[in-house]
Design a protein around this motif. Structure first.
Motif, PDB file in Angstrom:
ATOM      1  N   LEU A  82      33.529 -66.639  -1.910  1.00 19.04           N
ATOM      2  CA  LEU A  82      33.930 -67.612  -0.900  1.00 19.04           C
ATOM      3  C   LEU A  82      34.419 -68.876  -1.587  1.00 19.04           C
ATOM      4  O   LEU A  82      34.005 -69.185  -2.709  1.00 19.04           O
ATOM      5  CB  LEU A  82      32.743 -67.926   0.008  1.00 19.04           C
ATOM      6  CG  LEU A  82      32.181 -66.737   0.782  1.00 19.04           C
ATOM      7  CD1 LEU A  82      30.916 -67.145   1.538  1.00 19.04           C
ATOM      8  CD2 LEU A  82      33.208 -66.196   1.740  1.00 19.04           C
ATOM      9  N   PRO A  83      35.283 -69.632  -0.921  1.00 16.70           N
ATOM     10  CA  PRO A  83      35.743 -70.888  -1.516  1.00 16.70           C
ATOM     11  C   PRO A  83      34.557 -71.831  -1.743  1.00 16.70           C
ATOM     12  O   PRO A  83      33.633 -71.880  -0.943  1.00 16.70           O
ATOM     13  CB  PRO A  83      36.703 -71.466  -0.472  1.00 16.70           C
ATOM     14  CG  PRO A  83      36.950 -70.390   0.523  1.00 16.70           C
ATOM     15  CD  PRO A  83      35.874 -69.366   0.380  1.00 16.70           C
ATOM     16  N   ASN A  84      34.623 -72.556  -2.819  1.00 15.98           N
ATOM     17  CA  ASN A  84      33.582 -73.520  -3.144  1.00 15.98           C
ATOM     18  C   ASN A  84      33.704 -74.718  -2.208  1.00 15.98           C
ATOM     19  O   ASN A  84      34.697 -75.443  -2.252  1.00 15.98           O
ATOM     20  CB  ASN A  84      33.725 -73.964  -4.596  1.00 15.98           C
ATOM     21  CG  ASN A  84      32.671 -74.970  -5.016  1.00 15.98           C
ATOM     22  OD1 ASN A  84      31.918 -75.471  -4.203  1.00 15.98           O
ATOM     23  ND2 ASN A  84      32.629 -75.267  -6.295  1.00 15.98           N
ATOM     24  N   PRO A  85      32.696 -74.972  -1.363  1.00 15.69           N
ATOM     25  CA  PRO A  85      32.802 -76.099  -0.432  1.00 15.69           C
ATOM     26  C   PRO A  85      32.753 -77.454  -1.134  1.00 15.69           C
ATOM     27  O   PRO A  85      33.073 -78.466  -0.544  1.00 15.69           O
ATOM     28  CB  PRO A  85      31.599 -75.913   0.500  1.00 15.69           C
ATOM     29  CG  PRO A  85      30.620 -75.129  -0.307  1.00 15.69           C
ATOM     30  CD  PRO A  85      31.435 -74.255  -1.218  1.00 15.69           C
ATOM     31  N   PHE A  86      32.365 -77.471  -2.391  1.00 15.18           N
ATOM     32  CA  PHE A  86      32.256 -78.716  -3.137  1.00 15.18           C
ATOM     33  C   PHE A  86      33.406 -78.910  -4.122  1.00 15.18           C
ATOM     34  O   PHE A  86      33.375 -79.827  -4.936  1.00 15.18           O
ATOM     35  CB  PHE A  86      30.925 -78.755  -3.884  1.00 15.18           C
ATOM     36  CG  PHE A  86      29.745 -78.607  -2.972  1.00 15.18           C
ATOM     37  CD1 PHE A  86      29.365 -79.637  -2.131  1.00 15.18           C
ATOM     38  CD2 PHE A  86      29.034 -77.419  -2.924  1.00 15.18           C
ATOM     39  CE1 PHE A  86      28.293 -79.499  -1.271  1.00 15.18           C
ATOM     40  CE2 PHE A  86      27.959 -77.269  -2.069  1.00 15.18           C
ATOM     41  CZ  PHE A  86      27.580 -78.312  -1.235  1.00 15.18           C
TER      42      PHE A  86
END
Length: 152
Positions: free
Chosen positions: A138-142
């Motif tokens: 998943l894309p890194n939210p940070f």
């Protein structure tokens, strides 16, 4: 099958060889039993695919089918799940210094906590750890977070 081989090889390559000989890999059981069309044996296949000197064992089995956690919105309770699982009463191989539970995802940790509690009760002198395999990245939210912009 290639993904199963790749994951098993990655686990093998990232553990010290001497640790493999004293580790028992235990898959967290599928929510569906072996006779159900949605039964998923991949975690057992990964555990077995790690190969010697590591060992794999199905120490925990589901008692009947249950809804998969990712398919419903019911509250997740490890105590309730423990009642739906059965732990083996067989002795561990004598070289088992640790148990590593393997699962394909961790959402709430309910399955892990339930299985860990069962194994610790049955084999109190053997530490239990978890290893979780992501099916997708998943894309890194940070990713856009800059620590230098954060307030002190």
């Amino acid at each position: 099958m290639r993904a199963i081989r790749d994951v098993a090889a990655a686990i093998r390559l990232n553990l010290m060889p001497e640790a493999l000989a004293t580790t028992l890999f235990v898959p967290i059981p599928s929510s569906k039993g072996p006779t159900h069309p949605d039964f998923d044996p991949r975690m057992l296949q990964i555990a077995q695919g790690i190969g010697q000197p590591a060992r794999a064992a199905e120490l925990i089995k589901a008692i009947g089918d249950r809804p998969a956690f990712h398919e419903n919105n019911e509250p997740r309770d490890p105590v309730v799940l423990m009642q739906q699982l059965q732990v083996s009463t067989s002795p561990l191989p004598p070289t088992s210094e640790r148990i590593i539970l393997i699962d394909d995802m961790i959402t709430t940790g309910c399955s892990y906590r339930a299985c860990k509690n069962l194994l610790e009760a049955q084999y109190p002198d053997v530490p239990v750890f978890g290893l979780f395999v992501a099916r997708r990245i998943l894309p890194n939210p940070f990713a856009a977070f800059d620590i230098h912009d954060a307030p002190c």
